[in-house]
Design a protein around this motif. Structure first.
Motif, PDB file in Angstrom:
ATOM      1  N   PHE A   1       0.843  -1.265   0.065  1.00 24.27           N
ATOM      2  CA  PHE A   1       0.017   0.115  -0.023  1.00 24.27           C
ATOM      3  C   PHE A   1       0.951   1.286  -0.029  1.00 24.27           C
ATOM      4  O   PHE A   1       0.533   2.189  -0.822  1.00 24.27           O
TER       5      PHE A   1
ATOM      6  N   TYR B   1       3.795   0.607  -3.189  1.00 24.83           N
ATOM      7  CA  TYR B   1       3.495   0.297  -4.597  1.00 24.83           C
ATOM      8  C   TYR B   1       2.087   0.838  -5.072  1.00 24.83           C
ATOM      9  O   TYR B   1       1.889   0.472  -6.372  1.00 24.83           O
ATOM     10  N   TYR B   2       1.217   1.316  -4.141  1.00 22.72           N
ATOM     11  CA  TYR B   2      -0.119   1.646  -4.600  1.00 22.72           C
ATOM     12  C   TYR B   2      -0.179   2.512  -5.693  1.00 22.72           C
ATOM     13  O   TYR B   2      -0.724   2.326  -6.691  1.00 22.72           O
TER      14      TYR B   2
END
Length: 467
Positions: A92, A95-96
């Protein structure tokens, strides 16, 4: 707060060391825990809650797994839940935005992306708590029932934000039964000073050259200047990261811990495979133990071994950052390691000079992929390096950079080898008072020069803090 800062060296560290050593042994883990939370909260007051959650969450998971070990369904569920939650938090925050941006690009959507600041050290402490739960689940380590001790392990400020990645099994015995000695304290101080010198005197100075060259319009770079620039970065990232690791290991010794080594002169390697046995060894060891071997390693035939290597190197690249250049960088090294395993390794073993030149070229090109977030710009830089563009070979800037940084490059080359270390080690073993005084004076001089630099300069980045 960083190790190479005046406030850490003259305020935080002395107070922490003083409080630690005047305290009874029974509360020293508590002192480490509190001081580590202060250290982390100094720059990350909001995100400290995430680290505290990870600590408590995996402490409880370990307790439940150990208590209900005979209930396979329950322990498996707790184990999987721990992995999913840990990786979910990491995904989260790290890499979100990358995922949404790529979905937008591929599908032509316009999903709004709220960029979140990356919690410092999240990649490191997430791997540490995961390794603990995995090892408890596999019955490789005993469960830690003291939450203060477990909290000290997870938050330990010497290696909290940039490694080395310390598995629980590495410090299991030392957490509750370590011995602090004057000898180990002295070794720790020496190691810290050497790491500080690497970072401040070497990495910062050569890094400023790379920043200047990287900031130049690529069409205006000469071929040789492009090589000078990326070689400067090659040295910067090594002395920056290994300097931090040295400081972390030194601080660990001061408090009675023996952290694993993270670097072993990687630039003397004669193959890409050897390079990765010497570079960021704690990360390589983590992926080998918790990904490569569980996938089957090299036990199930060549095809599966190649598959496993590609998975590991894809994840290694992705671990470093949410950007395609990191993924490309990881797969790039994975391909060369596979080629060496298939046939090239046998040839390299017979031709050491060629092997070293080949390895350094592969590494240097790899650092271009690593450093340029914009993959197209990275490829343009590589084109310039290898005479595939219209850039001139040499210009006046090239001569200037060589004249002003020639001596520094020579020092960096020598210090990238074990020559100086072997000389100092031999002098120490001789145990002559003259040698001991000389070595002590060298350390004092490195400390003095480093402090002088920190007082007068503002360029002091830590490259691996962004991972």
């Amino acid at each position: 707060m960083v190790f190479s800062s005046i406030i850490f060296i003259f305020v935080f560290l002395p107070i922490t060391v003083l409080v630690y050593f005047i305290s009874p042994k029974s509360i020293r883990n508590f002192i480490i825990l509190i001081s580590s939370l202060i250290f982390y909260g100094w720059g990350e007051p909001i995100y400290i809650s995430i680290m505290i959650f990870s600590t408590i969450f995996d402490y409880i998971n370990g307790i439940i797994i150990d208590k209900y070990r005979n209930n396979k369904a329950l322990t498996s569920g707790i184990f999987l839940n721990s992995i999913v939650i840990n990786l979910g938090i990491l995904f989260f925050f790290k890499y979100y935005g990358f995922l949404i941006s790529n979905i937008n690009g591929i599908l032509g959507l316009n999903i709004e992306v709220h960029t979140l600041p990356l919690p410092v050290g999240i990649s490191f402490y997430t791997f540490q708590t995961m390794s603990y739960v995995i090892d408890v689940y596999l019955n490789k380590v005993k469960v830690q029932k003291n939450i203060i001790s477990f909290g000290a392990y997870v938050t330990m400020f010497p290696q909290l934000v940039a490694g080395p990645i310390v598995k629980y099994s590495d410090v299991e015995k030392e957490l509750n039964n370590r011995k602090e000695t004057f000898e180990k304290f002295g070794e720790g101080v020496e190691r810290f000073i050497l790491g500080l010198g690497k970072k401040v005197l070497l990495a910062n100075n050569i890094g400023f050259l790379w920043t200047t060259i990287k900031g130049t319009n690529i069409e205006e770079l000469s071929v040789v200047t492009a090589w000078i620039g990326i070689i400067a970065f090659t040295f910067q990232i090594y002395f920056d990261f290994s300097g931090y690791s040295d400081m972390a290991i030194g601080l660990g010794k001061i408090f009675g811990f023996n952290f694993i080594e993270n670097f072993n002169y990687p630039y003397i390697s004669k193959s890409v495979t050897e390079f990765w046995r010497r570079w960021h060894m704690s990360l390589g060891g983590w992926f080998r133990e918790y990904v490569y071997i569980p996938l089957g390693g090299n036990r199930e035939g060549l095809k599966k071994q190649i598959r496993n290597l590609l998975i590991v190197w894809f994840l290694t690249g992705f671990w470093h950052g949410a950007s395609w250049n990191f993924i490309l960088w990881g797969v790039y090294f994975g391909i060369f390691i596979i080629i060496e395993k298939l046939f090239l390794g046998k040839y390299l073993n017979k031709h050491s000079i060629f092997a070293h030149i080949y390895t350094m070229i592969i590494i240097i090109v790899g650092w271009v992929l690593f450093e340029f977030d914009n993959v197209i710009q990275g490829f343009k830089y590589i084109e310039t390096m290898f005479l595939l563009s219209s850039n001139v070979l040499v210009d006046s800037s090239t001569i200037y950079y060589l004249k002003t940084n020639g001596l520094l490059f020579i020092m960096l080359i020598i210090l990238s080898t074990p020559l100086v270390y072997n000389f100092i080690n031999k002098a120490k073993k001789a145990s002559k008072i003259k040698n001991i005084l000389t070595i002590s004076l060298i350390h004092i001089m490195i400390l003095f020069l480093s402090i002088s630099y920190l007082i007068n300069e503002t360029y002091n980045p830590f490259l691996y803090f962004r991972f």
